[in-house]
Design a protein around this motif. Structure first.
Motif, PDB file in Angstrom:
ATOM      1  N   ARG A 241       0.826  -1.210   0.000  1.00 13.98           N
ATOM      2  CA  ARG A 241       0.000   0.000   0.000  1.00 13.98           C
ATOM      3  C   ARG A 241       0.860   1.261   0.000  1.00 13.98           C
ATOM      4  NH1 ARG A 241      -4.204  -2.369   4.536  1.00 13.98           N
ATOM      5  NH2 ARG A 241      -5.265  -3.851   3.133  1.00 13.98           N
ATOM      6  N   ILE A 242       1.979   1.233   0.730  1.00 13.38           N
ATOM      7  CA  ILE A 242       2.867   2.396   0.744  1.00 13.38           C
ATOM      8  C   ILE A 242       3.499   2.609  -0.635  1.00 13.38           C
ATOM      9  CG2 ILE A 242       5.003   3.293   1.715  1.00 13.38           C
ATOM     10  CD1 ILE A 242       4.286   1.920   4.335  1.00 13.38           C
ATOM     11  N   ILE A 243       3.977   1.527  -1.248  1.00 14.11           N
ATOM     12  CA  ILE A 243       4.602   1.646  -2.571  1.00 14.11           C
ATOM     13  C   ILE A 243       3.585   2.082  -3.623  1.00 14.11           C
ATOM     14  CG2 ILE A 243       5.796   0.355  -4.384  1.00 14.11           C
ATOM     15  CD1 ILE A 243       6.993  -1.395  -2.191  1.00 14.11           C
ATOM     16  N   GLY A 244       2.387   1.513  -3.587  1.00 12.15           N
ATOM     17  CA  GLY A 244       1.362   1.890  -4.561  1.00 12.15           C
ATOM     18  C   GLY A 244       0.926   3.337  -4.402  1.00 12.15           C
ATOM     19  N   SER A 245       0.768   3.785  -3.162  1.00 10.15           N
ATOM     20  CA  SER A 245       0.394   5.187  -2.947  1.00 10.15           C
ATOM     21  C   SER A 245       1.504   6.121  -3.422  1.00 10.15           C
ATOM     22  CB  SER A 245       0.103   5.422  -1.467  1.00 10.15           C
ATOM     23  OG  SER A 245      -0.930   4.576  -1.003  1.00 10.15           O
ATOM     24  N   ALA A 246       2.767   5.750  -3.178  1.00 10.98           N
ATOM     25  CA  ALA A 246       3.879   6.579  -3.642  1.00 10.98           C
ATOM     26  C   ALA A 246       3.927   6.639  -5.168  1.00 10.98           C
ATOM     27  CB  ALA A 246       5.198   6.024  -3.096  1.00 10.98           C
ATOM     28  N   MET A 247       3.633   5.547  -5.857  1.00  9.87           N
ATOM     29  CA  MET A 247       3.635   5.560  -7.323  1.00  9.87           C
ATOM     30  C   MET A 247       2.497   6.425  -7.861  1.00  9.87           C
ATOM     31  SD  MET A 247       4.589   1.554  -8.003  1.00  9.87           S
ATOM     32  CE  MET A 247       4.898   1.718  -9.743  1.00  9.87           C
ATOM     33  N   HIS A 248       1.325   6.353  -7.230  1.00 10.84           N
ATOM     34  CA  HIS A 248       0.227   7.231  -7.644  1.00 10.84           C
ATOM     35  C   HIS A 248       0.592   8.700  -7.420  1.00 10.84           C
ATOM     36  CE1 HIS A 248      -3.079   4.638  -8.862  1.00 10.84           C
ATOM     37  NE2 HIS A 248      -2.775   3.804  -7.883  1.00 10.84           N
ATOM     38  N   PHE A 249       1.236   9.002  -6.300  1.00 15.46           N
ATOM     39  CA  PHE A 249       1.615  10.386  -6.018  1.00 15.46           C
ATOM     40  C   PHE A 249       2.659  10.886  -7.021  1.00 15.46           C
ATOM     41  CE2 PHE A 249       4.371  13.419  -3.727  1.00 15.46           C
ATOM     42  CZ  PHE A 249       3.434  14.410  -3.461  1.00 15.46           C
ATOM     43  N   LEU A 250       3.627  10.034  -7.379  1.00 17.51           N
ATOM     44  CA  LEU A 250       4.632  10.432  -8.372  1.00 17.51           C
ATOM     45  C   LEU A 250       3.994  10.675  -9.736  1.00 17.51           C
ATOM     46  CD1 LEU A 250       7.640   8.084  -7.507  1.00 17.51           C
ATOM     47  CD2 LEU A 250       7.490  10.563  -7.175  1.00 17.51           C
ATOM     48  N   HIS A 251       3.023   9.852 -10.086  1.00 14.49           N
ATOM     49  CA  HIS A 251       2.366  10.058 -11.381  1.00 14.49           C
ATOM     50  C   HIS A 251       1.540  11.333 -11.373  1.00 14.49           C
ATOM     51  CE1 HIS A 251       1.577   7.164 -14.915  1.00 14.49           C
ATOM     52  NE2 HIS A 251       1.661   8.408 -15.356  1.00 14.49           N
ATOM     53  N   LEU A 252       0.938  11.643 -10.219  1.00 14.38           N
ATOM     54  CA  LEU A 252       0.190  12.905 -10.108  1.00 14.38           C
ATOM     55  C   LEU A 252       1.134  14.100 -10.221  1.00 14.38           C
ATOM     56  CD1 LEU A 252      -2.436  14.457  -9.484  1.00 14.38           C
ATOM     57  CD2 LEU A 252      -1.930  14.131  -7.052  1.00 14.38           C
TER      58      LEU A 252
ATOM     59  N   SER B 102      -9.262  -0.589  -8.489  1.00 16.35           N
ATOM     60  CA  SER B 102      -8.481  -1.102  -7.358  1.00 16.35           C
ATOM     61  C   SER B 102      -9.361  -1.866  -6.384  1.00 16.35           C
ATOM     62  CB  SER B 102      -7.774   0.056  -6.649  1.00 16.35           C
ATOM     63  OG  SER B 102      -6.889   0.731  -7.509  1.00 16.35           O
ATOM     64  N   VAL B 103     -10.536  -1.311  -6.090  1.00 18.40           N
ATOM     65  CA  VAL B 103     -11.446  -1.996  -5.157  1.00 18.40           C
ATOM     66  C   VAL B 103     -11.915  -3.322  -5.733  1.00 18.40           C
ATOM     67  CG1 VAL B 103     -13.696  -1.827  -4.040  1.00 18.40           C
ATOM     68  CG2 VAL B 103     -12.167   0.142  -4.034  1.00 18.40           C
ATOM     69  N   GLN B 104     -12.226  -3.342  -7.027  1.00 13.84           N
ATOM     70  CA  GLN B 104     -12.689  -4.579  -7.656  1.00 13.84           C
ATOM     71  C   GLN B 104     -11.608  -5.653  -7.637  1.00 13.84           C
ATOM     72  OE1 GLN B 104     -13.953  -3.995 -11.670  1.00 13.84           O
ATOM     73  NE2 GLN B 104     -14.462  -6.145 -12.012  1.00 13.84           N
ATOM     74  N   LEU B 105     -10.367  -5.284  -7.982  1.00 17.07           N
ATOM     75  CA  LEU B 105      -9.279  -6.256  -7.957  1.00 17.07           C
ATOM     76  C   LEU B 105      -9.006  -6.751  -6.539  1.00 17.07           C
ATOM     77  CD1 LEU B 105      -6.730  -4.662 -10.462  1.00 17.07           C
ATOM     78  CD2 LEU B 105      -8.060  -6.741 -10.794  1.00 17.07           C
ATOM     79  N   ASN B 106      -9.059  -5.837  -5.565  1.00 16.60           N
ATOM     80  CA  ASN B 106      -8.806  -6.238  -4.185  1.00 16.60           C
ATOM     81  C   ASN B 106      -9.872  -7.193  -3.678  1.00 16.60           C
ATOM     82  OD1 ASN B 106      -7.730  -6.359  -1.661  1.00 16.60           O
ATOM     83  ND2 ASN B 106      -7.608  -4.169  -1.347  1.00 16.60           N
ATOM     84  N   ILE B 107     -11.136  -6.941  -4.004  1.00 16.96           N
ATOM     85  CA  ILE B 107     -12.225  -7.824  -3.561  1.00 16.96           C
ATOM     86  C   ILE B 107     -12.090  -9.199  -4.205  1.00 16.96           C
ATOM     87  CG2 ILE B 107     -14.715  -8.180  -3.685  1.00 16.96           C
ATOM     88  CD1 ILE B 107     -15.082  -5.186  -3.309  1.00 16.96           C
ATOM     89  N   ILE B 108     -11.767  -9.236  -5.494  1.00 16.06           N
ATOM     90  CA  ILE B 108     -11.629 -10.530  -6.185  1.00 16.06           C
ATOM     91  C   ILE B 108     -10.472 -11.333  -5.589  1.00 16.06           C
ATOM     92  CG2 ILE B 108     -11.032 -11.598  -8.384  1.00 16.06           C
ATOM     93  CD1 ILE B 108     -12.564  -9.372  -9.782  1.00 16.06           C
TER      94      ILE B 108
END
Length: 369
Positions: A126-137, A310-316
């Motif tokens: 979750r930390i790595i994914g949030s950091a990648m989203h922030f870098l892309h933003l 993201s929510v759909q993939l996480n639930i599956i």
């Protein structure tokens, strides 16, 4: 003569008193308790049933544990005896501690990164994914700010390519984020564990199964590396494409084996990691492509689509992991019932001795009519 001698001996002496030889109670036979070993019983064929309830700590043992006699010391109140000796611990000198610093540093370097107090796999993903989203933003915002006369902000994203150089730091950062998501996806789906079915003769009904040469090796089987799997996958895709265009049969994934070789079935089971699986649900290649398509007209919609993906993939993923654990529990309970009903009663059967006695008068001579 024998009868006369018997009568003379009876009449010669006085009658014996009945108290001279009092009757004695026969000694009872030692009973075999359930805690005794079957080898110590009187018979070899008889066995004692194993106490499974006591082994599972559901019932106390039929015998008490012998208590060891603790030595009394003067340290305890009311005790008597010699006092306990205090242990002497030798402390290292300052010179020894200084000279051991390089070896300690080398030892910690050898343990790196396993000696780091890292968070759990899900938290790290979750930390790595949030950091990648922030870098892309940040990358998208930097591309907007480089538009000339950008006074409106998000509205200038329509003209973000006008009057700006085609190569700056945002391009390698965007490519790095995209290739990072692709690499995580490839690494996730390439993690496998190899199993060999030495007792199975029929082919396995799985696309991941193939026939290989049987090798007696006690080392654990290692799957091929990621680069080897990518090379083989690309070659198979290229061969399959031109064979399909020419109307030929598709290529085979398994290599032909020599005729005089013992064969065994091998299964490459998918074994995903928890960190890669969680990171794939947070920042997948789809998220990276959605960031590239973000503009002032659809940024709210695309952010909603990314969150929903993201929510759909996480639930599956979470539901499928629960299903796998439920199947493991069902299989374990089936094996437990099979052991309780069929295996244990036949492995430890309850036997008893059955003896038959006869007499010579009961023996029939088959040669006499």
């Amino acid at each position: 003569m024998s009868l006369r001698r018997f009568a003379q001996e009876n009449n010669a002496g006085s009658p014996k008193s009945p108290l001279a030889n009092p009757p004695s109670t026969p000694r009872s036979r030692a009973s075999i308790g359930i805690y005794r070993s079957p080898a110590s019983t009187a018979s070899i064929s008889s066995s004692i049933p194993f106490d499974w309830e006591a082994a599972r700590s559901h019932r106390p043992p039929p015998y008490a544990t012998p208590m060891s006699k603790a030595r009394k010391s003067l340290a305890t109140p009311g005790g008597s005896g010699t006092p306990r000796r205090k242990a002497v611990v030798r402390k290292r000198s300052l010179y020894e501690r200084i000279t051991s610093i390089p070896s300690n540093i080398a030892f910690q370097i050898a343990l790196f990164p396993h000696n780091l107090p890292l968070p759990s796999s899900k938290t790290s993903a979750r930390i790595i994914g949030s950091a990648m989203h922030f870098l892309h933003l940040c990358t998208r915002i930097s591309q907007i700010n480089k538009v000339p006369d950008s006074d409106v902000g998000w509205e200038d994203m329509y003209h973000e390519g006008e009057g700006t150089p085609w190569f700056d730091w945002t391009l390698p950062m965007t490519l790095l984020l995209i290739f990072s998501s692709i690499f995580n996806t490839a690494y996730l789906f390439s993690r496998t564990r190899i199993y060999r079915f030495h007792k199975s003769t029929a082919p396995l009904s799985s696309p991941n199964a193939r026939t290989v040469a049987a090798e007696l090796d006690f080392e654990p089987l290692k799957p091929p590396s990621l680069m080897a799997q990518l090379r083989s996958g690309l070659w198979y895709a290229f061969s399959y494409s031109w064979r399909w265009l020419l109307g030929m049969s598709p290529p085979s994934m398994s290599k032909p084996l020599p005729p005089k070789t013992s064969k065994v079935q091998q299964l490459s089971a998918w074994n995903p990691g928890e960190l890669e699986l969680e990171l794939f649900s947070i920042y997948s290649p789809i998220h990276a492509l959605l960031w590239l398509a973000t503009s002032s007209a659809n940024w709210i919609l695309l952010l909603f689509i990314m969150g929903l993906t993201s929510v759909q993939l996480n639930i599956i993923i979470h539901s499928y992991n629960i299903r796998i654990r439920d199947k493991e529990l069902i299989a374990a309970e089936v094996m437990n019932e099979y052991n309780e009903e069929f295996v244990y009663p036949r492995v430890n059967p309850i036997r008893r001795d059955a003896a038959v006695m006869t007499h010579q008068s009961e023996v029939v001579n088959v040669w006499e009519d």
